[in-house]
Design a protein around this motif. Sequence first.
Motif, PDB file in Angstrom:
ATOM      1  N   ASP A  45      28.524  51.958  86.691  1.00 35.03           N
ATOM      2  CA  ASP A  45      28.720  51.583  85.290  1.00 35.03           C
ATOM      3  C   ASP A  45      27.464  51.880  84.480  1.00 35.03           C
ATOM      4  OD1 ASP A  45      30.373  50.208  83.242  1.00 35.03           O
ATOM      5  OD2 ASP A  45      28.660  48.822  83.232  1.00 35.03           O
ATOM      6  N   THR A  78      30.264  61.667  79.319  1.00 36.09           N
ATOM      7  CA  THR A  78      31.663  61.347  79.009  1.00 36.09           C
ATOM      8  C   THR A  78      31.763  60.148  78.075  1.00 36.09           C
ATOM      9  OG1 THR A  78      31.742  59.993  80.987  1.00 36.09           O
ATOM     10  CG2 THR A  78      32.553  62.249  81.174  1.00 36.09           C
ATOM     11  N   ASN A  79      30.768  59.277  78.124  1.00 34.64           N
ATOM     12  CA  ASN A  79      30.746  58.136  77.223  1.00 34.64           C
ATOM     13  C   ASN A  79      30.439  58.637  75.809  1.00 34.64           C
ATOM     14  OD1 ASN A  79      29.526  55.983  75.606  1.00 34.64           O
ATOM     15  ND2 ASN A  79      29.758  54.735  77.462  1.00 34.64           N
ATOM     16  N   GLN A  80      31.402  58.426  74.912  1.00 34.25           N
ATOM     17  CA  GLN A  80      31.293  58.993  73.556  1.00 34.25           C
ATOM     18  C   GLN A  80      30.047  58.523  72.819  1.00 34.25           C
ATOM     19  OE1 GLN A  80      33.288  61.393  73.193  1.00 34.25           O
ATOM     20  NE2 GLN A  80      35.313  60.797  72.495  1.00 34.25           N
ATOM     21  N   LYS A  81      29.696  57.237  73.013  1.00 36.58           N
ATOM     22  CA  LYS A  81      28.527  56.719  72.311  1.00 36.58           C
ATOM     23  C   LYS A  81      27.245  57.350  72.834  1.00 36.58           C
ATOM     24  CE  LYS A  81      30.489  52.320  70.914  1.00 36.58           C
ATOM     25  NZ  LYS A  81      30.806  50.965  71.436  1.00 36.58           N
ATOM     26  N   THR A  94      26.864  55.638  83.907  1.00 34.06           N
ATOM     27  CA  THR A  94      27.829  56.281  83.026  1.00 34.06           C
ATOM     28  C   THR A  94      27.749  55.762  81.591  1.00 34.06           C
ATOM     29  OG1 THR A  94      29.259  56.309  84.974  1.00 34.06           O
ATOM     30  CG2 THR A  94      30.256  56.973  82.894  1.00 34.06           C
ATOM     31  N   ASN A  95      27.515  54.465  81.452  1.00 27.56           N
ATOM     32  CA  ASN A  95      27.678  53.855  80.133  1.00 27.56           C
ATOM     33  C   ASN A  95      26.393  53.414  79.442  1.00 27.56           C
ATOM     34  OD1 ASN A  95      30.535  54.035  80.077  1.00 27.56           O
ATOM     35  ND2 ASN A  95      30.639  52.310  81.501  1.00 27.56           N
ATOM     36  N   TYR A  98      31.161  60.884  84.873  1.00 27.65           N
ATOM     37  CA  TYR A  98      30.053  60.603  83.957  1.00 27.65           C
ATOM     38  C   TYR A  98      29.687  61.824  83.131  1.00 27.65           C
ATOM     39  CZ  TYR A  98      26.726  62.952  87.095  1.00 27.65           C
ATOM     40  OH  TYR A  98      26.063  63.887  87.851  1.00 27.65           O
ATOM     41  N   LYS A 138      33.198  49.662  83.076  1.00 28.87           N
ATOM     42  CA  LYS A 138      33.859  49.780  81.774  1.00 28.87           C
ATOM     43  C   LYS A 138      34.197  51.246  81.468  1.00 28.87           C
ATOM     44  CE  LYS A 138      30.335  47.349  80.404  1.00 28.87           C
ATOM     45  NZ  LYS A 138      30.038  46.676  81.704  1.00 28.87           N
ATOM     46  N   ILE A 139      35.382  51.428  80.887  1.00 23.72           N
ATOM     47  CA  ILE A 139      35.772  52.795  80.537  1.00 23.72           C
ATOM     48  C   ILE A 139      36.166  52.889  79.061  1.00 23.72           C
ATOM     49  CG2 ILE A 139      36.512  53.476  82.849  1.00 23.72           C
ATOM     50  CD1 ILE A 139      39.392  52.923  81.929  1.00 23.72           C
ATOM     51  N   ASP A 145      34.640  53.500  76.312  1.00 23.96           N
ATOM     52  CA  ASP A 145      34.098  54.554  75.442  1.00 23.96           C
ATOM     53  C   ASP A 145      34.316  55.954  75.997  1.00 23.96           C
ATOM     54  OD1 ASP A 145      33.180  52.706  73.575  1.00 23.96           O
ATOM     55  OD2 ASP A 145      31.374  52.320  74.763  1.00 23.96           O
ATOM     56  N   ILE A 146      35.154  56.076  77.016  1.00 26.64           N
ATOM     57  CA  ILE A 146      35.401  57.391  77.606  1.00 26.64           C
ATOM     58  C   ILE A 146      36.827  57.812  77.254  1.00 26.64           C
ATOM     59  CG2 ILE A 146      35.386  58.727  79.743  1.00 26.64           C
ATOM     60  CD1 ILE A 146      33.652  56.498  80.958  1.00 26.64           C
TER      61      ILE A 146
END
Lengths: 298, 293, 444
Positions: free
Chosen positions: C343, C363-366, C346-347, C156, C132-133, C135-136
């Motif tokens: 995934d 990189t994941n904003q959350k 990174t997430n 990431y 999944k991307i 939130d990036i």
Amino acid sequence: MKSSRTGREGLTAYVFLSPWLIGIVLLTLGPMLYSAYLAFTNYDLLSPPRWIGLDNFRRMFTADPRYLSSVRVTLVYVAVSVPLLLIVSMALALLLNKGIRFLSGYRALFYLPSLMGASVAIAVLWRQIFGGSGLVNQVLGVFGIERGSWVGNPGTALWTIVTLNLWAFGATMIIFLAGLRQVPVELHEAAAVDGAGPIRRFFSVTLPLMTPLIFFNLLLDTIHAFQAFTGAFVVSRGSGGPADSTLFYTLYLYQQGFAELKMGYASAMAWALVIVLAAFTGFLFLTAKRWVYYGDER
Amino acid sequence: MTTVSITARPLLGRRRTRNPLVIGLVRHAVLIAVLLVMLYPVVWMVAASFRPTAEVMNSLGLLSRNYTLDNYRNGWSAGQLDFSRYFLNSIAITALSIAGNLFACSLTAYAFARLEFPLKRVLFGLLLGTMLLPYHVTLVPQYILFNELAWMNTYLPLVVPKWLGAEAFFIFLMVQFIRTLPRELDDAARIDGCGHWRTFSRIVIPLSLPAIGTTALFTFINSWNDFLGPLLYLNRPELWTVSLGLNSFLDVTGESAYGSLFAMSTLALAPIVGFFLVAQKLLIEGVATTGLK
Amino acid sequence: MRTRLGTTALACAALLVAGCNGTSVTDDSAGGGEGQDGKGEITGKLQLTFWGGANRAAKTNAVADMFVKEHAGVTIDRQNADFGNYFNKLNIQASSKTLPCVMQLQGRQLNDYTKRKVLLPLDPMIESGAIKIDDIPKEVVDTGRGPDGKLYFLPYGAAYDAVGVNETLATQAGVGLPPDNYTWAQYTDWMTRASAKLPKGTFAAGSRGGLPNFFIAYQLANGKQLFTEDGKLGFTKESLVEYWTMWEKLRKAGTSMGADAQADEPEGAEQGFIAQGRLLTDSIPGNALTPASGTLATKGGGQKLTTLPMPSGPSGGGNAMFTSGFAIPTNCDNVPTAAAFIDFFTNDPEAGALFKSDNGAATNQKVLQAQLDDPELPELKKRELALYQQIVAKKPPTILYPPGYQATFESTFTRSYEEIAFGKKTVEQAAESFFTEANAGLGG
């Protein structure tokens, strides 16, 4: 009678040689010849090699100024560091041979630098000595001499690598020392009875008996100097800098092969070096007949 | 050889008035002075290993007011396992390598130094030839080979070549040593009815103890300090060696730990120094007392 | 005699060579096929490789352990080495088609690998939902794309280079900090003014004309292109001459340090010259703020370091992002597990909390926001991450680094400036030879 004896001896010899022969066939020859093949290819490690004939060799001598400068750096290094290393290690081996107290302690301490190998710590230590505010400059400062960094200046960087090599003279010294232990005591005693002093005994007894090891050290130290890599790699952090002043032959080869992914070109460089070293080795063996004395000669 | 024959006439007229005590003192003074210069970097490293992180690099002197053992404590437990494991692994690899080198190199060297056999010159040329090629270009084919043999994550790529005499340097070294031994010894053994195996094991090997000590010592240093081999072939942390552990202290893209690096580098020196002292006592000194009788 | 032996040996070796080649070619086709969309059972062995020292390894391992705990039947072999050795090993592994399934890359080397087609595109895995991307930020994801527009590694962590300033020295010299949105001219002028009032043995700047990232910042601020479509140099010789002349002026005036002294600098953020209080300002990686401040706090009664964005220019900010992320090689035989791990790394919020943005900001904003909201986040780390947010908000341009960038461009750039600084070449000559050498090694 004679021929059957040599026949049996030949068989025995091959039994003795068998581990090495197995090794050379299974482990060594394959990779060596593969690299010889790669010398005639364009090979980037990631895709299959492509045959390009003599192009790598042509490029080396006609279109690559950095190659030629790496040859220059290496030749200077060999010419300076090999004689220095041999003389210093022989001198200290003689000093540390016998007749002095705390002998084993001294030997261990002199050998200590050679034990450090290619330690990553060397890069730091060498800057502590030859850096701008390093030990050497502190000492010079006492005499009012101001100097910049020795490691960081293209005019002096190579000499710090020569020093590094000399600093680790222990390996060469140990071989000389071990050789000195094998000089039969009787010969010295006989010479002494004949009235020869220590200097004369050295030149007429010790030195001739040491020639096989002097020969060994001369040959191997020269080969190693031509292949010198670690010192410059560690101190210049792989760059061969500043401004290519410590770009040794094998360091450049390594950069080409692994950083620029030109393994074909690197292999060509390696085999060009092999040819030079083979010529040198052959020449040295030819001269050896004149000056190397073996105990097994009758 | 004419050079060994000794003439009775002294070379130079020398005065025999020098005091041995003075000579001894001068000798020691020279040695100590040279040592002080030579060992400064090592001593500096040891001193730095006891300084707190912020002070590690910025002082040329050896003293600090804030000595600490933190570097040793933090360094020892670095990585996924700790240095006790890395030391054990390094010792295992080193011991196997020494045994392998002594086995293969002494056998091969004896054959080249003492026996006559067909193709001798060609094979000796080949032996020397293997030393001339920079190892960087055989790294890749060798890696492919060991990978095909499924030797990844084992000590085999580091140890097996030693048992098969892949290090020509040591074979050549031993050849040179054995050739300094007088042939008469072998002939005497032959007359006593010894075969080649007994001549090798009873005469040549005991007389070559300095060569064996040297080989063992060099192999120890090479295996102990080897970084590239373990890096390529040992992926799992439980197989890691000391040199891999040391490398993990430096990170240009994050935080480095020079204090821990110096501390563990100091500890890593200890086994080699220990081995050196044992090796020289047993082998170099040993021969001196028995001599060549 | 010699020739006969030679021929036999050659024949043996030829067999061996053929063996090596044969297997590697067949391997190639065997690797493809099923699982390319990352869907499938998450189980079995996985190999993970990354660069970094003991600290980063500990954090990465914690994340890997967590992944193994959540997915019964998965085991992960981890390999790490320092940056330089990491790539040597990776290339050797590539030569025998044994690249680990999860391998770390940056944009700077990416196209060495895409050019030789050893990486799987991740786009099918994104379409299938395996990766999944959402939130990036798009600009950040784009740094993982190859020249064909496909995504080859999932960033990431996003690092950036910043201008570090020793605030204590700046205050002592009476120059304060450079103004907001300062330009290169203002920056060098500020250095020059400070220079005279700095303590003996300290310099306003390092000898940094040979630092590639600084030059990239300069070009970006001036709105200049770096590379052409076919991977050659995209800027003019004049702009390079201009840049190096600027540094030469600083060096000759004694504002910046000599090139020989620069070579003495120890590696590592916490021992660099700026960390030792020997420089007023230097280009440093954003994540160097914490370790460098640690050392600087012990100097001269406690000095303080801060980071600023790169100087601006007619085109706005000069900051570029240098992202790191994981890629999957074509020889991978466990794509579903590899995709799931990437995934997760990174997430996953918990994974992010464990890794603590160790290699650039998450990189994941959350994930990033959760770290910023954490009251226990140290002040300096907060500063590092906040500056990242500031930079990414300005949508920095994506640089497509051509094949050979890291090996050829970077080392040639540094060496060419050394040749100027040591008086071996004039600025013009060095720029000329730099263009020849770099263009010969780039792209293709």
